[in-house]
Every structure is written in structure tokens, then in C-alpha cells.
Design a protein around this motif. Structure first.
Motif, PDB file in Angstrom:
ATOM      1  N   VAL A  35       0.867  -1.176   0.000  1.00 19.12           N
ATOM      2  CA  VAL A  35       0.000   0.000   0.000  1.00 19.12           C
ATOM      3  C   VAL A  35       0.902   1.223   0.000  1.00 19.12           C
ATOM      4  CG1 VAL A  35      -1.729   1.333   1.245  1.00 19.12           C
ATOM      5  CG2 VAL A  35      -1.859  -1.142   1.244  1.00 19.12           C
ATOM      6  N   GLY A  36       0.686   2.131  -0.929  1.00 23.80           N
ATOM      7  CA  GLY A  36       1.474   3.363  -0.994  1.00 23.80           C
ATOM      8  C   GLY A  36       2.437   3.372  -2.159  1.00 23.80           C
ATOM      9  N   ASP A  37       2.337   4.432  -2.992  1.00 24.61           N
ATOM     10  CA  ASP A  37       3.222   4.533  -4.157  1.00 24.61           C
ATOM     11  C   ASP A  37       4.689   4.587  -3.764  1.00 24.61           C
ATOM     12  OD1 ASP A  37       1.031   4.543  -5.818  1.00 24.61           O
ATOM     13  OD2 ASP A  37       0.905   6.728  -5.949  1.00 24.61           O
ATOM     14  N   PHE A  38       4.968   5.144  -2.569  1.00 17.11           N
ATOM     15  CA  PHE A  38       6.358   5.326  -2.144  1.00 17.11           C
ATOM     16  C   PHE A  38       6.866   4.178  -1.271  1.00 17.11           C
ATOM     17  CE2 PHE A  38       4.823   9.586  -3.099  1.00 17.11           C
ATOM     18  CZ  PHE A  38       5.865  10.119  -3.843  1.00 17.11           C
ATOM     19  N   LYS A  39       6.018   3.185  -1.005  1.00 18.97           N
ATOM     20  CA  LYS A  39       6.439   2.062  -0.167  1.00 18.97           C
ATOM     21  C   LYS A  39       7.274   1.112  -1.015  1.00 18.97           C
ATOM     22  CE  LYS A  39       6.575   0.236   3.878  1.00 18.97           C
ATOM     23  NZ  LYS A  39       7.223   0.969   4.974  1.00 18.97           N
ATOM     24  N   SER A  40       8.529   1.456  -1.131  1.00 12.87           N
ATOM     25  CA  SER A  40       9.414   0.781  -2.080  1.00 12.87           C
ATOM     26  C   SER A  40      10.292  -0.280  -1.431  1.00 12.87           C
ATOM     27  CB  SER A  40      10.304   1.822  -2.770  1.00 12.87           C
ATOM     28  OG  SER A  40      10.867   2.703  -1.828  1.00 12.87           O
ATOM     29  N   ALA A  41       9.924  -0.726  -0.234  1.00 16.76           N
ATOM     30  CA  ALA A  41      10.733  -1.745   0.445  1.00 16.76           C
ATOM     31  C   ALA A  41      10.767  -3.057  -0.317  1.00 16.76           C
ATOM     32  CB  ALA A  41      10.192  -1.977   1.861  1.00 16.76           C
ATOM     33  N   GLY A  61       4.091   5.454   2.351  1.00 14.23           N
ATOM     34  CA  GLY A  61       5.438   4.889   2.354  1.00 14.23           C
ATOM     35  C   GLY A  61       6.539   5.907   2.153  1.00 14.23           C
ATOM     36  N   ARG A  62       6.209   7.189   2.118  1.00 16.36           N
ATOM     37  CA  ARG A  62       7.223   8.210   1.836  1.00 16.36           C
ATOM     38  C   ARG A  62       8.161   8.417   3.027  1.00 16.36           C
ATOM     39  NH1 ARG A  62       6.328  13.612  -1.777  1.00 16.36           N
ATOM     40  NH2 ARG A  62       8.513  14.212  -1.877  1.00 16.36           N
ATOM     41  N   VAL A  63       9.433   8.585   2.725  1.00 16.35           N
ATOM     42  CA  VAL A  63      10.477   8.751   3.741  1.00 16.35           C
ATOM     43  C   VAL A  63      10.888  10.217   3.813  1.00 16.35           C
ATOM     44  CG1 VAL A  63      12.793   8.054   4.445  1.00 16.35           C
ATOM     45  CG2 VAL A  63      11.300   6.402   3.336  1.00 16.35           C
ATOM     46  N   TRP A  64      11.146  10.693   5.050  1.00 13.14           N
ATOM     47  CA  TRP A  64      11.513  12.097   5.283  1.00 13.14           C
ATOM     48  C   TRP A  64      12.753  12.189   6.168  1.00 13.14           C
ATOM     49  CZ3 TRP A  64       8.241  15.179   2.540  1.00 13.14           C
ATOM     50  CH2 TRP A  64       6.971  14.675   2.245  1.00 13.14           C
ATOM     51  N   THR A  65      13.495  13.284   6.030  1.00 14.45           N
ATOM     52  CA  THR A  65      14.542  13.588   7.009  1.00 14.45           C
ATOM     53  C   THR A  65      13.870  14.197   8.233  1.00 14.45           C
ATOM     54  OG1 THR A  65      14.929  15.866   6.259  1.00 14.45           O
ATOM     55  CG2 THR A  65      16.171  14.099   5.150  1.00 14.45           C
ATOM     56  N   GLY A  66      14.610  14.276   9.339  1.00 13.94           N
ATOM     57  CA  GLY A  66      14.057  14.876  10.548  1.00 13.94           C
ATOM     58  C   GLY A  66      13.592  16.301  10.317  1.00 13.94           C
ATOM     59  N   GLU A 121      10.093   5.318 -10.438  1.00 12.96           N
ATOM     60  CA  GLU A 121      10.098   6.782 -10.532  1.00 12.96           C
ATOM     61  C   GLU A 121       9.756   7.419  -9.191  1.00 12.96           C
ATOM     62  OE1 GLU A 121       7.830  10.362 -13.002  1.00 12.96           O
ATOM     63  OE2 GLU A 121       7.657   8.285 -13.688  1.00 12.96           O
ATOM     64  N   SER A 122       8.766   6.854  -8.466  1.00 13.89           N
ATOM     65  CA  SER A 122       8.376   7.412  -7.167  1.00 13.89           C
ATOM     66  C   SER A 122       9.499   7.253  -6.138  1.00 13.89           C
ATOM     67  CB  SER A 122       7.099   6.747  -6.656  1.00 13.89           C
ATOM     68  OG  SER A 122       7.265   5.345  -6.557  1.00 13.89           O
ATOM     69  N   SER A 123      10.194   6.123  -6.189  1.00 15.56           N
ATOM     70  CA  SER A 123      11.309   5.897  -5.265  1.00 15.56           C
ATOM     71  C   SER A 123      12.432   6.883  -5.515  1.00 15.56           C
ATOM     72  CB  SER A 123      11.842   4.470  -5.418  1.00 15.56           C
ATOM     73  OG  SER A 123      10.877   3.533  -5.051  1.00 15.56           O
ATOM     74  N   ARG A 124      12.748   7.088  -6.785  1.00 15.67           N
ATOM     75  CA  ARG A 124      13.806   8.038  -7.142  1.00 15.67           C
ATOM     76  C   ARG A 124      13.434   9.456  -6.699  1.00 15.67           C
ATOM     77  NH1 ARG A 124      18.246   8.016 -10.157  1.00 15.67           N
ATOM     78  NH2 ARG A 124      17.872   5.844 -10.738  1.00 15.67           N
ATOM     79  N   LYS A 125      12.161   9.795  -6.834  1.00 15.55           N
ATOM     80  CA  LYS A 125      11.702  11.133  -6.458  1.00 15.55           C
ATOM     81  C   LYS A 125      11.923  11.390  -4.973  1.00 15.55           C
ATOM     82  CE  LYS A 125       7.527  14.021  -6.357  1.00 15.55           C
ATOM     83  NZ  LYS A 125       6.076  14.067  -6.667  1.00 15.55           N
ATOM     84  N   GLN A 126      11.515  10.427  -4.122  1.00 16.37           N
ATOM     85  CA  GLN A 126      11.677  10.643  -2.690  1.00 16.37           C
ATOM     86  C   GLN A 126      13.138  10.565  -2.277  1.00 16.37           C
ATOM     87  OE1 GLN A 126       9.937   7.944   0.083  1.00 16.37           O
ATOM     88  NE2 GLN A 126      10.790   6.093  -0.847  1.00 16.37           N
ATOM     89  N   MET A 127      13.925   9.728  -2.966  1.00 14.09           N
ATOM     90  CA  MET A 127      15.341   9.614  -2.651  1.00 14.09           C
ATOM     91  C   MET A 127      16.068  10.915  -2.971  1.00 14.09           C
ATOM     92  SD  MET A 127      17.194   7.185  -1.330  1.00 14.09           S
ATOM     93  CE  MET A 127      16.374   5.676  -1.798  1.00 14.09           C
ATOM     94  N   GLU A 128      15.733  11.521  -4.107  1.00 10.55           N
ATOM     95  CA  GLU A 128      16.377  12.776  -4.496  1.00 10.55           C
ATOM     96  C   GLU A 128      15.985  13.910  -3.562  1.00 10.55           C
ATOM     97  OE1 GLU A 128      15.482  13.343  -8.629  1.00 10.55           O
ATOM     98  OE2 GLU A 128      17.114  12.013  -9.287  1.00 10.55           O
ATOM     99  N   SER A 129      14.724  13.914  -3.099  1.00 11.90           N
ATOM    100  CA  SER A 129      14.277  14.940  -2.149  1.00 11.90           C
ATOM    101  C   SER A 129      15.065  14.839  -0.845  1.00 11.90           C
ATOM    102  CB  SER A 129      12.779  14.770  -1.875  1.00 11.90           C
ATOM    103  OG  SER A 129      12.368  15.592  -0.810  1.00 11.90           O
ATOM    104  N   MET A 130      15.244  13.612  -0.361  1.00 14.52           N
ATOM    105  CA  MET A 130      15.988  13.397   0.879  1.00 14.52           C
ATOM    106  C   MET A 130      17.465  13.735   0.698  1.00 14.52           C
ATOM    107  SD  MET A 130      15.622  10.067   3.329  1.00 14.52           S
ATOM    108  CE  MET A 130      16.313   8.958   2.109  1.00 14.52           C
ATOM    109  N   LEU A 131      18.022  13.348  -0.439  1.00 15.01           N
ATOM    110  CA  LEU A 131      19.431  13.614  -0.714  1.00 15.01           C
ATOM    111  C   LEU A 131      19.693  15.119  -0.807  1.00 15.01           C
ATOM    112  CD1 LEU A 131      21.453  11.268  -1.068  1.00 15.01           C
ATOM    113  CD2 LEU A 131      21.577  11.847  -3.479  1.00 15.01           C
ATOM    114  N   ASP A 132      18.782  15.852  -1.440  1.00 23.39           N
ATOM    115  CA  ASP A 132      18.907  17.316  -1.531  1.00 23.39           C
ATOM    116  C   ASP A 132      18.943  17.940  -0.144  1.00 23.39           C
ATOM    117  OD1 ASP A 132      18.957  17.305  -4.284  1.00 23.39           O
ATOM    118  OD2 ASP A 132      16.825  17.752  -4.523  1.00 23.39           O
TER     119      ASP A 132
END
Length: 598
Positions: free
Chosen positions: A171-177, A494-499, A188-199
Motif C-alpha cells: 500500500v502506498g506509491d512510495f512504499k518501495s521496500a 510509504g514516503r520517507v523524510w529527514t528529521g 520513478e516514485s522511489s527516485r523522487k523521494q530519494m532525491e528529495s531526501m538527498l537534496d
């Protein structure tokens, strides 16, 4: 009478002269006594939790708290006039790096200087050293200021080579486990959240930090990005640019301290504050009993704060260490620790310290439920990672603290299995199955999901996701957040965030260290303001005998396989470790990937 007065005057004069001599002797002694500098080495990974509880191994495995306590001790020690940090290969996440940085900043408030010596200046070594008053590199050293990368490991083709196939639902477009087992590249959704966190890490944890700590250079962010793009640097070039302060070998650091403090002699307190290993006479059978002794736990009635560590992948049963060296957070061990803190009358509040990517949905919920039953105030403190199931258990807290570099969120659910039928066929193993019931083969290891089984699994996953959202929303409302269901759903999936991002989105309450969480717990527990409360660390560390006799304990081979190539292979395969540990669990709350951001 006159004779008596003369005698008194003589006695007073004698005593005064003696006091003057003593004062002069003491002053001369202080003048000749060498100035002491504390030396602390920071390298490798620094775990969370309670160290192994026996004399042979306890000092070999320093935790993050051990290291921070030593820095704090040096700041309050009146005999210590400065701190020499020897930094060599710091292998921690961004959350722990923030904790160490804050500890050094607090040390500087004492007015004492910090000098850092780096031999091979890796990125995180340098970022930690930026808190120093002076950074020193040897002439042959380098500064690996080259940028940031996120590395994701995929296992799909490896499974195919052995005839296995992953069959998962989520469940969840970003739940890429599940992607490491079902894909060979990021979605594409995994790359999007990864790039946001990396930035966020790149701009805030690296560029902004260099700009702040090297303020005298008056660099703009674009200047620092250009410097990074042109890296790495030799010690000489790094000094010319102003990234470091001095080229020199280790002995030159003490010489620099002499000039700074204007003294002729310095005593270097090597490995300051580190616990010493009790020497064990292995020829004496009675002395060997020390290895098997149960850990001694001091018990007193003084008001205290319990710190309960949730470290590693969450699974049902007891916490353990795997064959590949990773820790697990067992629901049984956690529930026992929570009950111990609840039943201990001297414990006034609890800090839940989480360093976990999540894991079993059932185990996460069992831990959450026990925390909810606890009547004492609970504050959550996030370390490097508190994602998915790690975030779930934090929902029982009155307030959540995270570091700016903590990886959190990942509100989502997945479930599935590995179909090993092809593997068994390659090995000449066949099986014949007789069933009753449309979904009797749901967890068969030799077949993929049928249409009926897929529908049944989807219902389970959807229901678990709804529970996750409901409990997350309840937890946020309990902490005073004004998140509504619709907003939370937009942050979940499933989206991941920094603190930093989680704080801005209302998923956590404060950016701060474990010490900040302890202060808040002390306040809610009614302890005196600005007190330094005694801590009860749970779950308790295991003795050598406990570890040896534990039926499920698997000894780690990582320390014995520190060979070029083998160690890196273990790191790649380690991503499968948590998956294999929970192979019998139907639903998982787990962080995407075996994620490494370096």
C-alpha cells in the motif's frame, strides 16, 4: 600578662608564616603541574543500547552514549584544559552525527578548545571535525570532500539465478521496500523521494554546515558546491583553501595546544574516560567465572528516567544478533523492558530511544500496545532511523524528538513471500500438496499467490494500513499536532523524510538530541528543573553466558571477516538479513531498501 600577649603574637606569626609557605608551595606545585588535555578517538560505528555486560567485551563496544558521556565528562573536569579528537573513519548515520556534533558544541560552551586530527578525512570525519577550533591533517593525508550518494542494493537477479521469485503486495506509491526483490532499478516514485531526501542532506547537513563553521571564509553556498565538485583535496590544498587549519602529524597537535594555552608542558590523557578492561587470568578457573557472571544492576530508590532502546529490525520474540551482525528489536524483550520500567517505582518517566527501520507489523503493534498501557510519561527520541514500524511505536509517546538528519516516516505496509519452487526444482526437490480451502496455499514456499490469495492478502494489507494511519493520527493529536487525516495520507504512502522535513510536516514535534528528550521526560515526571537525572538503561545487556545459551542467538562473523572484498560483500547481503528474519510474518512495516547515504 605581657608575656602571654607576646606568646600569642609569636604563635599567630608562626601560623601565618606556615600558611604563607604552604600557599606558596601549592602555587609552585600548580605552576609546575603539566596542563592536561583529554584525548578521545572516534571511529567506526557507534551502536545504541546497553553494552555487552561482561568485563571481556564491554569496553570493546562503546555505544554512542558512552562516547557522548566521555565528551561531557571532559567538559566538566577542571583538570582538563582542552580536547584532542582523533577522528578516523566515522561510520554512523546522519542522526548520530548530529548527536555527536551537539555534544562537541556543548563542550565548547565550557570555554575549552577542541583540536581535531584526521588522517584520512572522509566526509563525515570532516563534518564532525568542523565543530573543532582547529583541524589538522598529516602531510600525506587527504580530504575526501566529494559530495553525497545514496546506494541501493537489488536482489531480483540473484533470486532468479537460484530459481526463486519474489511475490509481494503493498500500500502506498512510495512504499518501495519490496523493490530490491522485484526490480533491478528504482521506480520513478522511489527516485523522487530519494532525491528529495538527498537534496536535504546535501544542502543542510553539508553545504550549510561548512558555511556556518567556516564563516571566516565568507563563502556563499555556490562557492562551497564548487569546492565540493573539485574535491578530493590533498592536505596542503585543503589548508590553502581554508577547509582545514594546519598540516602536521599527531605530535604537532600537542605542540599547537602548548602555543594556544601558553604552557611549556602538556599531559595527554590518552583514551580519556574510557572504561578499562578488567584483566582476567585465563589460567585461573575461578577467575574465568567473571565471564559467566550475570550483569550487576545497581538498584536504588532515587528518582530516575528509564531509557528503553528499540534497536534494529523489529520482529516477534526476543531481541538477538544475527549471523550477519545486525541487531533485532524483539517484541518480547521490549515488552519486558516496558513492564520493568512501569513497575519500578523509582522510574518517573520513560524515553523510548528508536534506531530501527521497522519490521514486523504484528511486533510493532504489540510494542505500541504495551507502551499505550504504560501510565508513566513517554518521550520518543529518534536516532539515525525511526521509520515505518520504528515510527509506528513512537506514536505512543507524548512528544517526539528527532535529529535533523534522522530518516523517518515511511508510513506504509507490504506483505508477501519468496516463491522457492524453482530453487527446489534445481536441487531435485519436489513436493505434492493436498489442500482444503481456497487460500490454504497462502504461505506456501513453492508457489506464487493465486487470484483468491492475492485478494485475501490485499484485504489484510489495507486493514493494517488503515490501523497505521489511525494510530499515527491519534498519536499526533495526543502530542498537540493539528494534522488531519487527509494531510496525513498525503505525507504517508510509504514516503520517507529527514528529521527536518518531518518537523516541517508535523510528523514529529521537536528537533533535538536524546539529552533533550531526557530533559522533557524529567519535566513530565516531576523531577527538579535543570537536574541531571539518573538513568535506567533497558533492555539490560546480556552476559557471555546469556548470549551463549540463548537458543536463537546467532553469533556475528563480521569482526572475523574484515578482509577486503568479503566485508563489502557482507554489507550488500546484509540487506537480506532482516527479510529472512521475518520470512514467517505476513505483514511488514519496513523502510525502503538497505539504504546507505554517504
Amino acid at each position: 600578662m605581657k608575656s602571654l600577649i607576646i606568646l600569642c603574637v609569636t604563635v599567630v606569626s608562626f601560623v601565618s608564616s606556615q600558611n604563607l609557605i604552604l600557599a606558596q608551595d601549592k602555587k609552585a606545585e600548580e605552576k609546575t603541574k603539566p596542563t592536561s588535555i583529554a584525548h578521545i578517538r572516534i571511529s567506526g560505528s557507534l551502536g545504541e543500547g546497553v553494552a555487552i555486560a561482561e568485563p571481556l567485551f564491554s569496553s570493546m563496544q562503546e555505544t554512542l552514549k558512552d562516547k557522548i558521556d566521555r565528551i561531557k565528562k571532559a567538559s566538566t573536569d577542571t583538570t582538563v584544559k582542552g580536547l584532542l579528537l582523533e577522528i578516523d573513519g566515522v561510520d554512523v548515520g546522519w542522526g548520530k552525527l548530529d548527536e555527536l556534533t551537539e555534544a562537541l558544541n556543548n563542550f565548547k560552551k565550557s570555554g575549552k578548545k577542541i583540536y581535531s586530527y584526521l588522517e584520512a578525512g572522509e566526509m563525515k570525519d570532516y563534518l564532525l571535525a568542523l565543530s573543532s577550533d582547529k583541524i589538522i591533517l598529516p602531510e600525506s593525508g587527504w580530504l575526501m570532500l566529494t559530495g553525497l550518494r545514496a546506494e541501493v542494493t537489488f536482489y531480483k537477479e540473484m533470486l532468479e539465478k537460484i530459481g526463486a521469485q519474489a511475490d509481494f503486495l503493498k500500500v502506498g506509491d512510495f512504499k518501495s521496500a519490496i523493490e530490491p526483490y522485484t526490480r533491478t532499478t528504482m521506480s520513478e516514485s522511489s527516485r523522487k523521494q530519494m532525491e528529495s531526501m538527498l537534496d536535504d542532506f546535501y544542502e543542510k547537513s553539508i553545504v550549510a554546515r561548512i558555511q556556518q563553521e567556516r564563516g571566516s571564509k565568507k563563502w556563499a553556498p555556490e562557492d562551497i558546491r564548487k569546492i565540493i565538485d573539485n574535491g578530493p583535496y590533498t592536505a596542503k590544498k585543503a589548508t590553502e583553501l581554508g577547509l582545514v587549519d594546519m598540516v602536521g602529524y599527531f605530535p604537532s597537535v600537542t605542540e599547537a595546544f602548548k602555543k594556544e594555552l601558553k604552557v611549556d608542558d602538556i599531559t595527554l590523557l590518552k583514551n580519556y574516560g574510557k572504561n578499562k578492561v578488567d584483566e582476567i587470568d585465563f589460567s585461573n578457573p575461578f577467575a574465568l567465572l567473571k565471564l559467566f557472571a550475570a550483569p550487576t544492576i545497581s538498584s536504588n530508590s532515587k528518582p530516575k528516567i528509564a531509557v528503553i532502546y528499540a534497536t534494529g529490525a523489529i520482529n516477534t520474540g526476543k531481541s538477538e544478533q544475527s549471523f550477519l551482525g545486525s541487531e533485532s528489536c524483539g517484541s518480547t524483550s521490549m515488552i519486558q523492558a516496558i513492564k520493568q520500567a512501569e513497575n519500578d517505582k523509582s522510574v518517573k518517566a520513560i524515553v523510548l530511544r528508536v534506531d530501527s527501520p521497522g519490521g514486523s507489523a504484528l511486533a510493532s503493534d504489540l510494542i505500541w500496545a504495551e507502551l499505550m498501557r504504560c501510565k508513566k510519561p513517554i518521550i520518543a527520541s529518534m536516532s539515525d532511523v525511526a521509520a515505518s514500524g520504528g515510527y509506528y511505536i513512537c506514536m505512543a509517546a507524548s512528544k517526539i524528538y528527532a535529529e535533523p538528519g534522522t530518516i523517518t516516516g515511511s508510513i506504509g505496509v507490504f506483505g508477501g513471500k519468496i516463491n522457492m519452487g524453482g530453487t527446489y526444482a534445481k536441487l531435485g526437490i519436489t513436493s505434492e500438496v493436498i489442500t482444503r480451502g481456497a487460500n490454504a496455499n497462502l504461505f506456501s514456499s513453492t508457489s506464487s499467490f493465486s487470484k483468491s490469495e492475492r485478494e485475501a492478502m490485499t484485504k489484510l494489507i489495507d486493514d493494517c494500513y488503515d490501523q497505521f494511519l489511525t494510530k499515527a493520527l491519534t498519536g499526533r493529536e495526543k502530542a498537540g499536532s493539528k494534522l488531519d487525516r487527509k494531510t496525513l495520507e498525503g505525507l504517508a504512502g510509504g514516503r520517507v523524510w529527514t528529521g527536518r522535513q518531518a518537523k516541517a510536516n508535523g510528523l514529529i514535534d521537536e528537533l533535538g538530541t536524546m539529552q533533550d528528550a531526557i530533559k522533557m521526560a524529567a519535566k513530565l515526571g516531576g523531577l527538579p528543573a535543570n537536574s541531571d537525572p539518573e538513568l535506567l538503561l533497558l533492555p539490560k545487556g546480556k552476559s557471555f553466558l546469556d548470549s551463549f545459551l540463548e537458543p536463537k542467538t546467532q553469533l556475528s562473523l563480521k569482526s572475523g571477516l574484515d578482509i577486503s572484498g568479503v566485508t563489502s560483500l557482507f554489507k550488500e547481503v546484509k540487506g537480506l538479513d532482516s527479510f529472512l528474519r521475518m520470512r514467517n510474518e505476513p505483514l511488514w512495516l519496513m523502510l525502503p531498501y538497505n539504504l546507505q547515504v554517504k
